[in-house]
Enzyme design. Structure first.
Site, mmCIF file in Angstrom:
data_model
loop_
_atom_site.group_PDB
_atom_site.id
_atom_site.type_symbol
_atom_site.label_atom_id
_atom_site.label_comp_id
_atom_site.label_asym_id
_atom_site.label_seq_id
_atom_site.Cartn_x
_atom_site.Cartn_y
_atom_site.Cartn_z
ATOM 1 N N HIS A 181 0.830 -1.208 0.000
ATOM 2 C CA HIS A 181 0.000 0.000 0.000
ATOM 3 C C HIS A 181 0.864 1.256 0.000
ATOM 4 O O HIS A 181 1.195 1.779 1.061
ATOM 5 C CB HIS A 181 -0.905 -0.002 1.226
ATOM 6 N N HIS A 223 -4.141 2.960 -3.537
ATOM 7 C CA HIS A 223 -4.345 2.504 -2.157
ATOM 8 C C HIS A 223 -3.557 1.234 -1.862
ATOM 9 O O HIS A 223 -2.803 1.195 -0.900
ATOM 10 C CB HIS A 223 -5.836 2.252 -1.885
ATOM 11 N N GLU A 266 -18.798 -3.485 23.793
ATOM 12 C CA GLU A 266 -18.016 -4.706 24.016
ATOM 13 C C GLU A 266 -16.737 -4.727 23.175
ATOM 14 O O GLU A 266 -15.658 -5.072 23.662
ATOM 15 C CB GLU A 266 -18.866 -5.948 23.684
ATOM 16 N N HIS A 281 -29.976 -14.332 24.263
ATOM 17 C CA HIS A 281 -28.953 -14.161 25.291
ATOM 18 C C HIS A 281 -28.252 -15.474 25.656
ATOM 19 O O HIS A 281 -27.322 -15.468 26.452
ATOM 20 C CB HIS A 281 -29.580 -13.559 26.558
#
Ligand SMILES: Cc1ncc(C[n+]2csc(CCOP(=O)(O)OP(=O)(O)O)c2C)c(N)n1
Ligand SMILES: [Mg+2]
Length: 674
Positions: free
Chosen positions: A32, A274, A425, A487
């Site tokens: 890159h 890129h 999280e 859950h």
């Protein structure tokens, strides 16, 4: 006429990065070049004028941290490390991306000296940097004294459009803004290009007002900086540092307008630059355009001298060392504790204290949820280990990560040892990686096991980087009950076990939980996940608690056993009941508790065979998917598990409904005998 003392200009310093990046990518035939060529001037401003580091000692505790979150621009980092004098010789740049080199495609922690974290998964490096800046603040609050800024450094991070688009940038930026991490400085490479774009098409999928967004998070935003103007970037950095000097300063985002692959006549400002080599023709044209006549990998002396940071680095570290030695005289205990913390060593009496604790827990024999058992262990360990910094993603009362000795960190006082990470999280786990990488602290963080999926790539990165982080994943099965299938983890234990170098524990009772915590903290070369129950789990008396350290062991044997029942966590008591039932029916079986399969797998073959004899048929019991257990029970064995999603209902009803009963396990054993 040129004389040897001619100083390199900033333009030449920047062009040396451009040249190294395009030449290394050309040599590797992949990579890159665009980002290093586009961020070269920003790097000059930061590394030449501000970054405080010592190339001779990449582990200097008080160095500024530098993270390339847009890790595809690895050649920018390798060039800087090489040019400023780290132990990264030019041969390593020539071998960019080759097997066995110190210069892998993306920066990998532990390969080249000076790489602070592994980056490439976009956005995570930024969250790592937030963790590092947070660690700096926490350690400063603990160790600094008036006139003694033992811990006092900045954390700088480069990020691109990709990092900005990733959701984790929101989680981490919001947290950093709320806590006022003023010594965190991010540079946004605002080039209007990402992979799917050619010229400006990024606007079809990305139109965020980034300055407003970060302003709303509570950051100081410096917009519209010309990223190719070293003076302008320098000025912005000075402003950022000024903000950081205030006690509760805001973190700073410097928005730099840049051109990807700046200097390449045809490929600048194109998506093509890129992630692919520019090609020989374009490389030659770039050399001509930027005025860089030197052959590949050749850096003129004046440019080398201009970059060389070894003298300045040596001086900076020496100055700090003098500070440390007078600190040592005035505060000998704190100085010793600081050294211990930085070394990552546990206190000397850790082993004896843990053994005593395990004995005590074994004698008590409590039947409680393992998440509660974990909290009880933390009640003892936290006062013993001030380096522990806990937290939870808004489930503190469920994960039970907080204890009496926990002091919450808040925006008013960024000190203490417990973080309210909020419902973030992934951010939490990536920030924990940053905390560990900073050094001086051991992070643990909680959420429901089912939401480990949200955090998963950060868990993987901790395993890949071989760093110590502890996850408190509670509510570990359908046994959590009424919250229902959304859950209830089903595939989670098995799928986490598939991550190399992640140690997973699913302890069955209070003693196993204590042993799991001790193992997690002793482990310096990787993360550990503790899978803990919401519901009570019956205690089993342990004759030899040290057996637990083997990951799997005979918990209850039977003379002339005809089969082995392997179980983990809350299913161990079910297996023990089944053993009794079967004994009554004249079928003696052995029960093996296997809280950590990876640990068991690393034991000597003799030991493994003694626990799981080849000739005995086997049944595994775990409230999760069954496939994983086939490697222990074989195709001829049986698994009592659950290969569908759960249901909402009381835990006891669900255990019966899905067959986690002594009768069903006994039936599975009998089925082996035809
Ligand atoms: C999480 C993640 N998703 C996808 C990728 C693949 N990827 C690498 S770079 C990139 C786009 C990068 O755009 P930007 O950050 O603007 O980089 P630039 O091209 O401007 O250097 C993508 C999608 C990745 N590395 N990480
Ligand atoms: Mg971009």
């Amino acid at each position: 006429m040129d004389s040897p003392v001619t100083k390199a200009t900033d333009a030449e310093l920047a062009n040396s990065i451009r040249a190294l990046a395009m030449d290394a990518v050309e040599a590797a035939k992949s990579g890159h070049p665009g980002m290093p060529m586009g961020m070269a001037e920003i790097a000059v401003a930061l590394w030449r004028r501000h970054l405080r580091h010592n190339p001779a000692n990449p582990a200097w505790p008080n160095r500024d941290r530098f993270v390339v979150s847009n890790g595809h621009g690895s050649m920018l980092l390798y060039s800087l490390l090489h040019l400023t004098g780290y132990g990264l010789p030019i041969e390593e740049l020539r071998r960019f991306r080759q097997l066995g080199s110190k210069t892998p495609g993306h920066p990998e922690y532990g390969y080249a000296p000076g790489v602070e974290t592994t980056t490439g998964p976009l956005g995570q490096g930024f969250a790592n940097a937030v963790g590092m800046a947070l660690a700096e603040r926490l350690l400063a609050a603990r160790f600094n004294r008036p006139g003694f800024d033992l811990v006092e450094h900045h954390t700088y991070v480069f990020m691109g459009d990709g990092c900005m688009m990733e959701g984790i940038s929101h989680e981490a930026a919001a947290f950093a803004g709320t806590l006022g991490l003023g010594k965190l400085v991010a540079f946004y490479d605002d080039n209007g290009i990402s992979i799917d774009s050619d010229k400006g098409q990024i606007a079809s999928w990305y139109t965020d007002d980034v300055p407003k967004r970060f302003g709303a998070y509570g950051w100081q935003v410096i917009p519209n900086v010309d990223g190719h103007d070293v003076e302008a970037v320098d000025k912005a950095i000075r402003k950022a540092k000024k903000e950081g000097k205030r006690g509760s300063g805001r973190p700073t985002l410097i928005c730099c307008k840049t051109v990807i692959a700046k200097g390449a006549p045809k490929k600048a400002n194109t998506g093509a630059a890129h992630g692919a080599a520019l090609g020989a023709e374009e490389v030659a044209a770039t050399r001509a355009a930027i005025g860089w006549p030197y052959p590949p990998f050749e850096i003129p002396e004046a440019v080398r001298a201009g970059w060389d940071a070894r003298e300045a680095g040596k001086k900076a570290e020496k100055k700090w060392a003098r500070l440390v030695s007078s600190y040592q005289k005035q505060f000998p205990d704190d100085a010793a504790e600081f050294q211990r913390r930085i070394s990552g060593k546990l206190p000397q009496d850790f082993d004896s204290r843990v053994s005593a604790l395990i004995e005590e827990i074994n004698a008590k024999g409590e039947t409680i949820p393992t998440r509660k058992a974990s909290q009880n262990v933390l009640e003892v360990l936290i006062p013993l280990l001030p380096e522990l910094v806990g937290g939870s993603a808004d489930l503190t009362g469920s994960n039970l990560t907080m204890v009496k000795a926990s002091k919450p960190v808040s925006p008013d006082s960024v000190s203490g040892n417990h973080l309210f990470y909020g419902v973030r999280e992934f951010g939490m786990c990536a920030m924990m990686n940053g905390i560990t990488l900073h050094g001086g602290l051991i992070p643990y963080g909680g959420t429901f096991l089912v939401f480990s999926d949200y955090a998963r790539n950060a868990v993987r990165m901790a395993a890949l980087m071989k760093i110590r982080v502890v996850y408190v994943f509670t509510h570990d099965s359908i046994g959590l009950g009424e919250d229902g299938p959304t859950h209830q983890p089903i595939e989670h234990a098995a799928s986490l076990r598939l991550i190399p170098n992640l140690e997973l524990w699913r302890p069955a009772d209070t003693v196993e939980t204590a042993a799991a915590w001790a193992a997690a903290l002793r482990r310096k070369d990787g993360p550990t996940a503790l899978l803990l129950s919401r519901q009570n789990v019956a205690f089993s008396k342990h004759e030899t608690p040290s057996n637990i350290e083997k990951g799997g062991y005979i918990l209850s044997d039977a003379p002339e056993a005809r089969a082995v029942v392997i179980a983990t966590g809350s299913e161990v008591p079910v297996a023990l009941e089944a053993q009794k039932l079967l004994a009554g029916q004249g079928v003696p079986v052995r029960v093996v508790s296997m809280p950590s399969t990876s640990l068991f797998d690393r034991q000597a073959a003799d030991y493994r065979n003694s626990v799981l004899p080849r000739e005995l048929p086997k049944v595994a019991v775990e409230a999760g998917v069954t496939d994983y257990w086939r490697k222990y029970v074989g195709l001829e064995g049986a698994v009592v598990g659950i290969d569908r999603f759960g249901e909402s209902g009381p835990a006891g009803d669900l255990f019966k409904h899905f067959g986690f009963t002594a009768e069903n396990v006994a039936e599975a054993v009998r089925s082996l005998f035809g």
